[in-house]
Structure formats: C-alpha cells, structure tokens
Design a protein around this motif. Structure first.
Motif, PDB file in Angstrom:
ATOM      1  N   ARG A   1      52.463  26.453  34.254  1.00 15.41           N
ATOM      2  CA  ARG A   1      52.266  27.974  34.918  1.00 15.41           C
ATOM      3  C   ARG A   1      52.177  29.138  33.799  1.00 15.41           C
ATOM      4  N   LEU A   2      52.993  29.019  32.900  1.00 14.22           N
ATOM      5  CA  LEU A   2      52.926  29.961  31.721  1.00 14.22           C
ATOM      6  C   LEU A   2      51.204  29.965  31.291  1.00 14.22           C
ATOM      7  N   LYS A   3      50.851  28.840  30.990  1.00 15.20           N
ATOM      8  CA  LYS A   3      49.376  28.686  30.370  1.00 15.20           C
ATOM      9  C   LYS A   3      48.555  29.116  31.537  1.00 15.20           C
ATOM     10  N   ASP A   4      48.484  28.787  32.880  1.00 15.42           N
ATOM     11  CA  ASP A   4      47.591  29.206  33.742  1.00 15.42           C
ATOM     12  C   ASP A   4      47.673  30.687  33.998  1.00 15.42           C
ATOM     13  N   PHE A   5      48.924  31.259  34.174  1.00 17.78           N
ATOM     14  CA  PHE A   5      48.876  32.721  34.367  1.00 17.78           C
ATOM     15  C   PHE A   5      48.865  33.663  33.281  1.00 17.78           C
ATOM     16  N   ALA A   6      48.488  33.184  31.855  1.00 15.19           N
ATOM     17  CA  ALA A   6      48.514  33.949  30.906  1.00 15.19           C
ATOM     18  C   ALA A   6      47.390  35.341  30.900  1.00 15.19           C
ATOM     19  N   ALA A   7      46.374  35.138  31.529  1.00 14.39           N
ATOM     20  CA  ALA A   7      45.396  36.247  31.620  1.00 14.39           C
ATOM     21  C   ALA A   7      45.945  37.289  32.711  1.00 14.39           C
ATOM     22  N   PHE A   8      46.824  36.924  33.540  1.00 18.62           N
ATOM     23  CA  PHE A   8      47.424  37.585  34.685  1.00 18.62           C
ATOM     24  C   PHE A   8      48.328  38.500  34.486  1.00 18.62           C
ATOM     25  N   GLN A   9      48.758  38.897  33.493  1.00 16.05           N
ATOM     26  CA  GLN A   9      50.083  39.546  33.221  1.00 16.05           C
ATOM     27  C   GLN A   9      49.747  41.139  33.505  1.00 16.05           C
ATOM     28  N   VAL A  10      50.733  42.108  34.009  1.00 13.58           N
ATOM     29  CA  VAL A  10      50.401  43.263  34.442  1.00 13.58           C
ATOM     30  C   VAL A  10      51.146  44.229  33.364  1.00 13.58           C
ATOM     31  N   GLY A  11      50.114  44.888  32.917  1.00 14.98           N
ATOM     32  CA  GLY A  11      50.541  45.804  31.884  1.00 14.98           C
ATOM     33  C   GLY A  11      50.214  47.418  32.317  1.00 14.98           C
ATOM     34  N   GLY A  12      50.496  48.464  31.352  1.00 19.11           N
ATOM     35  CA  GLY A  12      49.983  49.639  31.679  1.00 19.11           C
ATOM     36  C   GLY A  12      48.315  49.762  31.341  1.00 19.11           C
ATOM     37  N   LYS A  13      47.661  49.106  30.640  1.00 19.70           N
ATOM     38  CA  LYS A  13      46.230  49.193  30.716  1.00 19.70           C
ATOM     39  C   LYS A  13      45.618  48.572  31.902  1.00 19.70           C
ATOM     40  N   LEU A  14      46.080  47.764  32.555  1.00 16.16           N
ATOM     41  CA  LEU A  14      45.665  47.320  33.617  1.00 16.16           C
ATOM     42  C   LEU A  14      45.907  48.440  34.995  1.00 16.16           C
ATOM     43  N   LEU A  15      46.959  48.767  34.764  1.00 14.03           N
ATOM     44  CA  LEU A  15      47.296  50.014  35.927  1.00 14.03           C
ATOM     45  C   LEU A  15      46.323  51.252  35.646  1.00 14.03           C
ATOM     46  N   ASP A  16      45.899  51.504  34.364  1.00 17.48           N
ATOM     47  CA  ASP A  16      45.081  52.676  34.021  1.00 17.48           C
ATOM     48  C   ASP A  16      43.549  52.403  34.708  1.00 17.48           C
ATOM     49  N   LEU A  17      43.547  51.078  34.782  1.00 19.04           N
ATOM     50  CA  LEU A  17      42.035  50.899  35.666  1.00 19.04           C
ATOM     51  C   LEU A  17      42.080  50.797  36.992  1.00 19.04           C
ATOM     52  N   ALA A  18      43.265  50.966  37.858  1.00 22.54           N
ATOM     53  CA  ALA A  18      43.311  51.483  38.999  1.00 22.54           C
ATOM     54  C   ALA A  18      43.167  52.824  39.433  1.00 22.54           C
ATOM     55  N   LYS A  19      43.413  53.087  40.852  1.00 25.10           N
ATOM     56  CA  LYS A  19      43.187  54.597  41.228  1.00 25.10           C
ATOM     57  C   LYS A  19      44.189  55.370  40.474  1.00 25.10           C
ATOM     58  N   ARG A  20      43.979  56.726  40.333  1.00 25.05           N
ATOM     59  CA  ARG A  20      44.902  57.521  39.216  1.00 25.05           C
ATOM     60  C   ARG A  20      46.263  57.588  39.983  1.00 25.05           C
ATOM     61  N   ASP A  21      46.565  57.686  41.330  1.00 22.24           N
ATOM     62  CA  ASP A  21      47.740  57.769  41.908  1.00 22.24           C
ATOM     63  C   ASP A  21      48.381  56.286  42.382  1.00 22.24           C
ATOM     64  N   VAL A  22      48.007  55.323  41.724  1.00 26.42           N
ATOM     65  CA  VAL A  22      48.252  54.064  41.709  1.00 26.42           C
ATOM     66  C   VAL A  22      49.913  53.842  41.683  1.00 26.42           C
ATOM     67  N   VAL A  23      50.585  53.018  42.536  1.00 23.85           N
ATOM     68  CA  VAL A  23      52.098  52.830  42.092  1.00 23.85           C
ATOM     69  C   VAL A  23      52.121  51.402  41.785  1.00 23.85           C
ATOM     70  N   PHE A  24      53.212  50.934  41.029  1.00 23.47           N
ATOM     71  CA  PHE A  24      53.448  49.450  40.559  1.00 23.47           C
ATOM     72  C   PHE A  24      54.686  48.973  41.264  1.00 23.47           C
ATOM     73  N   MET A  25      54.663  47.729  41.912  1.00 27.38           N
ATOM     74  CA  MET A  25      55.607  47.186  42.689  1.00 27.38           C
ATOM     75  C   MET A  25      55.857  45.867  42.048  1.00 27.38           C
ATOM     76  N   HIS A  26      57.099  45.517  42.399  1.00 29.44           N
ATOM     77  CA  HIS A  26      57.797  44.121  41.734  1.00 29.44           C
ATOM     78  C   HIS A  26      59.042  43.969  42.639  1.00 29.44           C
ATOM     79  N   PRO A  27      59.105  42.488  43.359  1.00 28.99           N
ATOM     80  CA  PRO A  27      60.373  42.550  44.169  1.00 28.99           C
ATOM     81  C   PRO A  27      61.489  42.198  43.293  1.00 28.99           C
ATOM     82  N   LEU A  28      61.372  41.977  42.046  1.00 27.16           N
ATOM     83  CA  LEU A  28      62.327  41.558  41.171  1.00 27.16           C
ATOM     84  C   LEU A  28      63.223  40.497  41.681  1.00 27.16           C
TER      85      LEU A  28
END
Ligand code: CP
Ligand code: NVA
Length: 311
Positions: free
Chosen positions: A235-262
């Motif tokens: 899974r670590l290999k398969d998902f390597a390109a799917f990490q969410v970071g600040g740069k990805l959030l910058d590509l969304a709408k300006r008022d995007v919110v980031f969520m994670h269930p924890l």
C-alpha cells in the motif's frame, strides 16, 4: 419499531438533515433531550479514541451512561455467537454501538438485537463519521448541495459512507485513488443512484490534481486501515503519489477546507504538519463527532416505548 444505523443506506436525505439540524441545535446550547436511566453498550473489536470517547461523553451529557466492552472481552462470534450476544445485551442495555472487522457482524447484531444497533465502524462503512463530516462541512460552508468534495486516497469504509451520504444530499463526490483501490462496485452504484435523484455526482479518477481542482473540500484517510497491516509495504508503494500536502491544497478552490477522520499517519497520507495548516478543519471535525453522536442517540433512543412487564 426499533431503528438501527448500520449503514448510511438506513437513512433518507430528510433524516440526514434532521440529524445535522438537531446536532447543531444541541451544540449551540439548545434544549437537550433526557436519556436518563438509559444505557449504551460499546462493543468494540478494534481500537478507538474518537468514537469511543465521543459516544461515552455524549451519553453522559444526555443523562445516560455507557459500558465499554473491549476487543479482548466479548469474543463476538468466537467466544459466543452473535445471536446470543445480541439477545443477552438487549436484556441489559438500551442501545449498542459496535465496531467490527466484518460488516456482517454489525448487521448480525442489528438483526438479532431488540434494541437499536449503531455501526461505530466496520470494514465496509463508518456512518457516524460521515454524518459528523457533513455537520462540519455545513458549518464551514453554510450549505451542502452542489459542493464538491475530493477524497484523495483509498476507497475504504470512510470513503464509502462519505460517498453515500454526500450523494444523498446532492454533493459532488470524487475519489482520486490508485488503480485497484476504487469504491466497491455496490457502493458506487448505490451512491450514483442517490446522486441521480439529488442532482449530486459521484465519480472516480486516478489523478489527484484532476479531483482537487474544483474542490470545496479535500479529504483523505489512512492508506492502511485497521486489519490491513499485512498489506503495509504494498500500500505504501501504491499510494505514494497520493499524499495530500499544502501544494495540492493550493490547487483547489481558494476557500477549500482540508478534512481527515483521524488517526492520521503523518508523512504517509498527509505531509508533516498538515493538520495545523490554515485550511485544516480536522480538530473541529473531530469535535463534531460528539455533537452528531448526541443527535444519533436522541433519534434512536427517544420515544422508544419501554417493554411493559406483565405482573
Ligand atoms: N475517526 C475515528 O473513528 O476515530 P477512532 O478510530 O479513534 O474512533
Ligand atoms: N479507514 C480507517 C478509519 C479509522 C477511523 C480504518 O478503518 O482504520
């Protein structure tokens, strides 16, 4: 007739809205219905922080109380069969929250218990999380209909419940996942049928950029869910390109919110420090588990006629 919450499919869109409204009312300090004298069993096969504590506190604040049964205690389906556990617990308590591996176990409990059964996460769904998430999105955005949610990661239990509930209320849900990690076919078909009635949309892509570019909400969850530990390396290999970071959030709408269930695995599905990013609402999201659990409990436990004992 008792009502269960095993899957999001147990609810209509009207019921989802009612839960959100009631949760908000209680959160804002409105009158809290009384569940005095009622007992909730928390029957968990997997670990938990949020689900366990929020249900415990919710029940306490509503005037009732809880009994926690840890993974080591009951042996659901091994020490004792599901029918017998459900029948016995129904003689003691007023409601059961269960966290299981196989979804069929929580379904089995609901079938045999004479009291309401709530799914506190199974391998297939996490309905309480998804309802709390809608409450958070509604608070942050002031609406749900028409909003676009990009789920970057695994088409897992959290994604399944979120896709179903988002489709019920007319949101656009897009899963961006590696090939082989899409939503289960049955969930996708159901969610798409809900979306066709609500003017929502459910889609899947293998390109995270594609999913986030119009997103009001970017959501992710762990790549390795409880019970999948043996698949860690793959899974670590398969998902390597799917990490969410600040740069990805910058590509969304300006008022995007980031969520994670924890719980979050920092440095895996999220870049280090992302929970404290200005666009992150994850701790409000975690708090809302408490408010939505209260609404769920009140809905399932108020006005249930108590059985009369013949004298
Ligand atoms: N989000 C969630 O369900 O957290 P726990 O596993 O800690 O309950
Ligand atoms: N998908 C995760 C969610 C934890 C709240 C898991 O099942 O472990």
């Amino acid at each position: 007739m008792k009502k269960d919450l095993v899957s999001i499919t147990d609810l209509t869109s009207e019921e989802v809205w009612l839960l959100i409204r009631n949760a908000l009312e209680m959160k804002r300090g409105g009158k809290t219905p009384d569940l005095k004298g009622q007992t909730l069993a928390l029957l968990f096969e997997k670990p938990s922080l949020r689900t366990r504590v929020s249900f415990d506190v919710a029940m306490y604040q509503l005037g009732g109380h809880t009994i926690y049964l840890s993974p080591a205690e009951v042996g659901l389906g091994s020490r004792e069969n599901i029918q017998d556990v459900a029948t016995v617990l129904s003689r003691y308590v007023d409601c059961i929250v269960s966290r299981t591996f196989a979804h069929s176990k929580v379904e089995g409990l609901a079938t045999y218990a004479t009291v309401p059964v709530i799914n506190g996460l199974s391998d297939s769904e996490h309905p309480c999380q998804a309802l709390g998430d809608l409450l958070t999105i509604y608070e942050k955005k002031g609406k749900l209909q028409g909003l676009s949610l990009a789920f970057v990661g695994d088409g897992n239990n959290v994604a399944s419940s979120l896709a179903l509930v988002a489709a019920l209320v007319g949101m656009e849900f897009t899963l961006a996942c590696p090939k082989g990690y899409e939503l289960p076919e049955k969930v996708l078909t159901l969610a798409q049928s809900f979306a066709s009635k609500s003017r929502g949309r459910v889609a899947c892509t293998h390109d995270p950029l594609d999913a986030v570019k119009t997103a009001d909400v970017v959501y992710t969850d762990v790549w390795i869910s409880m019970g999948q530990e043996e698949q860690r390396e793959r899974r670590l290999k398969d998902f390597a390109a799917f990490q969410v970071g600040g740069k990805l959030l910058d590509l969304a709408k300006r008022d995007v919110v980031f969520m994670h269930p924890l719980p979050a695995h920092h440095g895996e599905e999220i870049e280090q420090g992302l929970l404290d990013h200005p666009k992150s609402v994850v701790f409000d999201q975690a708090e809302n588990r408490l408010h939505i659990q209260k609404a769920i409990l009140v809905r399932l436990l108020s006005n249930i006629p108590r059985p009369k004992i013949p004298m």
